[in-house]
Write a protein that holds these residues in place. Structure first.
Motif, PDB file in Angstrom:
ATOM      1  N   GLN A 224      25.827  53.204  59.911  1.00 35.83           N
ATOM      2  CA  GLN A 224      25.557  53.609  58.527  1.00 35.83           C
ATOM      3  C   GLN A 224      26.845  53.612  57.698  1.00 35.83           C
ATOM      4  OE1 GLN A 224      23.698  57.426  59.096  1.00 35.83           O
ATOM      5  NE2 GLN A 224      21.646  56.547  59.255  1.00 35.83           N
ATOM      6  N   ILE A 225      27.924  54.093  58.282  1.00 33.84           N
ATOM      7  CA  ILE A 225      29.205  54.151  57.568  1.00 33.84           C
ATOM      8  C   ILE A 225      29.730  52.741  57.300  1.00 33.84           C
ATOM      9  CG2 ILE A 225      31.638  54.811  57.850  1.00 33.84           C
ATOM     10  CD1 ILE A 225      30.559  57.399  59.219  1.00 33.84           C
ATOM     11  N   GLN A 226      29.610  51.859  58.296  1.00 30.21           N
ATOM     12  CA  GLN A 226      30.075  50.488  58.102  1.00 30.21           C
ATOM     13  C   GLN A 226      29.260  49.775  57.019  1.00 30.21           C
ATOM     14  OE1 GLN A 226      29.942  49.006  62.140  1.00 30.21           O
ATOM     15  NE2 GLN A 226      32.146  49.313  62.407  1.00 30.21           N
ATOM     16  N   ALA A 227      27.961  50.038  56.980  1.00 30.64           N
ATOM     17  CA  ALA A 227      27.122  49.428  55.941  1.00 30.64           C
ATOM     18  C   ALA A 227      27.565  49.912  54.562  1.00 30.64           C
ATOM     19  CB  ALA A 227      25.650  49.764  56.183  1.00 30.64           C
ATOM     20  N   LYS A 228      27.843  51.203  54.457  1.00 26.90           N
ATOM     21  CA  LYS A 228      28.303  51.767  53.186  1.00 26.90           C
ATOM     22  C   LYS A 228      29.671  51.193  52.812  1.00 26.90           C
ATOM     23  CE  LYS A 228      26.950  55.041  50.318  1.00 26.90           C
ATOM     24  NZ  LYS A 228      25.785  54.862  49.479  1.00 26.90           N
ATOM     25  N   GLU A 229      30.552  51.013  53.793  1.00 27.15           N
ATOM     26  CA  GLU A 229      31.869  50.424  53.533  1.00 27.15           C
ATOM     27  C   GLU A 229      31.738  48.993  53.007  1.00 27.15           C
ATOM     28  OE1 GLU A 229      33.906  50.812  57.271  1.00 27.15           O
ATOM     29  OE2 GLU A 229      34.570  52.855  56.823  1.00 27.15           O
ATOM     30  N   THR A 230      30.839  48.221  53.612  1.00 25.74           N
ATOM     31  CA  THR A 230      30.609  46.846  53.177  1.00 25.74           C
ATOM     32  C   THR A 230      30.093  46.831  51.744  1.00 25.74           C
ATOM     33  OG1 THR A 230      30.135  46.186  55.450  1.00 25.74           O
ATOM     34  CG2 THR A 230      29.363  44.708  53.713  1.00 25.74           C
ATOM     35  N   GLU A 231      29.154  47.714  51.461  1.00 27.35           N
ATOM     36  CA  GLU A 231      28.607  47.813  50.107  1.00 27.35           C
ATOM     37  C   GLU A 231      29.710  48.166  49.099  1.00 27.35           C
ATOM     38  OE1 GLU A 231      25.476  50.584  47.549  1.00 27.35           O
ATOM     39  OE2 GLU A 231      25.590  50.829  49.721  1.00 27.35           O
ATOM     40  N   LEU A 232      30.551  49.127  49.454  1.00 29.36           N
ATOM     41  CA  LEU A 232      31.646  49.526  48.565  1.00 29.36           C
ATOM     42  C   LEU A 232      32.638  48.385  48.348  1.00 29.36           C
ATOM     43  CD1 LEU A 232      32.383  53.147  49.809  1.00 29.36           C
ATOM     44  CD2 LEU A 232      31.609  52.485  47.525  1.00 29.36           C
ATOM     45  N   LYS A 233      32.925  47.646  49.406  1.00 32.43           N
ATOM     46  CA  LYS A 233      33.861  46.526  49.290  1.00 32.43           C
ATOM     47  C   LYS A 233      33.305  45.474  48.330  1.00 32.43           C
ATOM     48  CE  LYS A 233      36.402  43.169  52.014  1.00 32.43           C
ATOM     49  NZ  LYS A 233      36.621  42.579  53.320  1.00 32.43           N
ATOM     50  N   LYS A 234      32.018  45.163  48.472  1.00 33.97           N
ATOM     51  CA  LYS A 234      31.389  44.175  47.581  1.00 33.97           C
ATOM     52  C   LYS A 234      31.412  44.658  46.138  1.00 33.97           C
ATOM     53  CE  LYS A 234      28.279  42.020  50.928  1.00 33.97           C
ATOM     54  NZ  LYS A 234      26.881  41.848  51.349  1.00 33.97           N
ATOM     55  N   LEU A 235      31.075  45.916  45.945  1.00 35.20           N
ATOM     56  CA  LEU A 235      31.099  46.471  44.590  1.00 35.20           C
ATOM     57  C   LEU A 235      32.503  46.411  43.987  1.00 35.20           C
ATOM     58  CD1 LEU A 235      28.817  49.641  44.844  1.00 35.20           C
ATOM     59  CD2 LEU A 235      28.404  47.600  43.467  1.00 35.20           C
ATOM     60  N   ARG A 236      33.494  46.748  44.802  1.00 35.54           N
ATOM     61  CA  ARG A 236      34.884  46.727  44.314  1.00 35.54           C
ATOM     62  C   ARG A 236      35.304  45.305  43.939  1.00 35.54           C
ATOM     63  NH1 ARG A 236      37.547  50.139  41.700  1.00 35.54           N
ATOM     64  NH2 ARG A 236      39.720  49.594  41.625  1.00 35.54           N
ATOM     65  N   GLU A 237      34.981  44.341  44.800  1.00 32.54           N
ATOM     66  CA  GLU A 237      35.324  42.942  44.512  1.00 32.54           C
ATOM     67  C   GLU A 237      34.621  42.460  43.238  1.00 32.54           C
ATOM     68  OE1 GLU A 237      34.239  40.939  48.138  1.00 32.54           O
ATOM     69  OE2 GLU A 237      36.073  41.582  49.168  1.00 32.54           O
ATOM     70  N   GLU A 238      33.354  42.814  43.113  1.00 31.04           N
ATOM     71  CA  GLU A 238      32.578  42.442  41.926  1.00 31.04           C
ATOM     72  C   GLU A 238      33.199  43.059  40.673  1.00 31.04           C
ATOM     73  OE1 GLU A 238      28.177  43.589  40.726  1.00 31.04           O
ATOM     74  OE2 GLU A 238      28.227  42.526  42.659  1.00 31.04           O
ATOM     75  N   LEU A 239      33.579  44.288  40.766  1.00 31.24           N
ATOM     76  CA  LEU A 239      34.196  44.996  39.644  1.00 31.24           C
ATOM     77  C   LEU A 239      35.510  44.327  39.241  1.00 31.24           C
ATOM     78  CD1 LEU A 239      34.011  47.489  37.774  1.00 31.24           C
ATOM     79  CD2 LEU A 239      35.224  48.771  39.528  1.00 31.24           C
ATOM     80  N   GLU A 240      36.313  43.964  40.225  1.00 36.94           N
ATOM     81  CA  GLU A 240      37.596  43.319  39.936  1.00 36.94           C
ATOM     82  C   GLU A 240      37.395  41.945  39.287  1.00 36.94           C
ATOM     83  OE1 GLU A 240      40.619  44.719  40.015  1.00 36.94           O
ATOM     84  OE2 GLU A 240      39.585  46.529  40.651  1.00 36.94           O
ATOM     85  N   LYS A 241      36.394  41.204  39.751  1.00 36.89           N
ATOM     86  CA  LYS A 241      36.125  39.884  39.173  1.00 36.89           C
ATOM     87  C   LYS A 241      35.667  39.995  37.721  1.00 36.89           C
ATOM     88  CE  LYS A 241      34.808  37.550  43.444  1.00 36.89           C
ATOM     89  NZ  LYS A 241      33.678  36.993  44.206  1.00 36.89           N
ATOM     90  N   GLN A 242      34.876  41.035  37.439  1.00 41.63           N
ATOM     91  CA  GLN A 242      34.293  41.183  36.104  1.00 41.63           C
ATOM     92  C   GLN A 242      35.187  41.984  35.148  1.00 41.63           C
ATOM     93  OE1 GLN A 242      30.486  42.969  36.811  1.00 41.63           O
ATOM     94  NE2 GLN A 242      29.595  41.100  37.646  1.00 41.63           N
ATOM     95  N   ARG A 243      36.270  42.532  35.643  1.00 44.99           N
ATOM     96  CA  ARG A 243      37.127  43.404  34.843  1.00 44.99           C
ATOM     97  C   ARG A 243      37.569  42.744  33.532  1.00 44.99           C
ATOM     98  NH1 ARG A 243      39.583  48.044  35.728  1.00 44.99           N
ATOM     99  NH2 ARG A 243      39.155  48.085  37.934  1.00 44.99           N
ATOM    100  N   SER A 244      37.945  41.490  33.591  1.00 48.59           N
ATOM    101  CA  SER A 244      38.480  40.827  32.396  1.00 48.59           C
ATOM    102  C   SER A 244      37.391  40.416  31.397  1.00 48.59           C
ATOM    103  CB  SER A 244      39.304  39.598  32.796  1.00 48.59           C
ATOM    104  OG  SER A 244      38.489  38.680  33.494  1.00 48.59           O
ATOM    105  N   ILE A 245      36.141  40.285  31.848  1.00 46.47           N
ATOM    106  CA  ILE A 245      35.087  39.834  30.929  1.00 46.47           C
ATOM    107  C   ILE A 245      34.183  40.951  30.420  1.00 46.47           C
ATOM    108  CG2 ILE A 245      35.051  37.462  31.820  1.00 46.47           C
ATOM    109  CD1 ILE A 245      32.586  38.230  33.467  1.00 46.47           C
ATOM    110  N   LEU A 246      34.234  42.115  31.059  1.00 43.34           N
ATOM    111  CA  LEU A 246      33.381  43.229  30.640  1.00 43.34           C
ATOM    112  C   LEU A 246      33.999  43.986  29.474  1.00 43.34           C
ATOM    113  CD1 LEU A 246      32.241  44.840  34.018  1.00 43.34           C
ATOM    114  CD2 LEU A 246      30.832  43.531  32.454  1.00 43.34           C
ATOM    115  N   LYS A 247      33.113  44.493  28.642  1.00 42.17           N
ATOM    116  CA  LYS A 247      33.576  45.374  27.569  1.00 42.17           C
ATOM    117  C   LYS A 247      33.970  46.706  28.190  1.00 42.17           C
ATOM    118  CE  LYS A 247      30.847  43.230  24.003  1.00 42.17           C
ATOM    119  NZ  LYS A 247      29.909  43.382  22.927  1.00 42.17           N
ATOM    120  N   GLU A 248      34.777  47.446  27.479  1.00 41.03           N
ATOM    121  CA  GLU A 248      35.327  48.695  28.007  1.00 41.03           C
ATOM    122  C   GLU A 248      34.226  49.677  28.427  1.00 41.03           C
ATOM    123  OE1 GLU A 248      38.366  52.232  26.760  1.00 41.03           O
ATOM    124  OE2 GLU A 248      38.625  50.282  25.805  1.00 41.03           O
ATOM    125  N   ALA A 249      33.187  49.821  27.640  1.00 46.49           N
ATOM    126  CA  ALA A 249      32.097  50.748  27.962  1.00 46.49           C
ATOM    127  C   ALA A 249      31.380  50.321  29.243  1.00 46.49           C
ATOM    128  CB  ALA A 249      31.105  50.825  26.803  1.00 46.49           C
TER     129      ALA A 249
END
Length: 176
Positions: free
Chosen positions: A62-87
């Motif tokens: 369960q912890i590893q699944a959550k870690e994988t999910e968090l890693k994907k979310l973090r990577e997605e967030l970093e990729k979209q950081r420059s194109i997303l509006k501040e809000a």
């Protein structure tokens, strides 16, 4: 310093006791037992260990699944950081932080659950192990029986661990 003295005091008293016993006469009998070994190698201890392993593996998955999910979310967030509006960026970061907090709580709860199970097992087994030690000590006329885990030294020939382990396995029935 005081803690060291308090830890050494029982050992010193034990040595003094052993010296006085050896001077008192040949009928005095001292034995040693390894309570930790009994807890680990008894049938009840082995069964509890298997249950711990199953729970640990379940938690780990369960912890590893959550870690994988968090890693994907973090990577997605970093990729979209420059194109997303501040809000929108703040909203995604907030969602990520919430999931990260949930992950930390999950890990903490899993660790606490494992510690609680271990303590409960100890609380149920140790009094029963002590009864078996007392019974064997009385039957075989031991003056004193020391736990190897707290003894400064022990005489291997006087080690009652295997005998106590066999008797404990024969008599102990875990409470469900």
């Amino acid at each position: 310093m005081r803690n060291k003295i308090l830890r050494v005091l029982p050992l010193v008293l034990g040595l003094l006791f052993l010296c006085s016993v050896s001077m008192a006469g040949a009928e005095e009998k001292i034995g040693f037992v390894d309570v930790r070994e009994i807890m680990v190698n008894s049938d009840a201890g082995k069964k509890a260990s298997e249950e711990f392993k199953k729970t640990f593996e379940k938690n780990k998955t369960q912890i590893q699944a959550k870690e994988t999910e968090l890693k994907k979310l973090r990577e997605e967030l970093e990729k979209q950081r420059s194109i997303l509006k501040e809000a929108a960026l703040k909203e995604k970061e907030s969602a990520y932080q919430k999931k990260f907090h949930d992950y930390q709580v999950m890990v903490k709860d899993a660790n606490e659950d494992m510690q609680k199970r271990d303590q409960e097992l100890s609380r149920s087994m140790i009094p029963e192990i002590m009864k078996v030690i007392s019974t064997i000590a009385a039957k075989e006329k031991y003056t004193a029986v020391f736990d190897i885990g707290t003894a400064l030294f022990f005489v291997k020939e006087k080690d009652l661990t295997k005998q106590v382990l066999a008797e404990f396995d024969r008599t102990y029935k875990p409470k469900k």
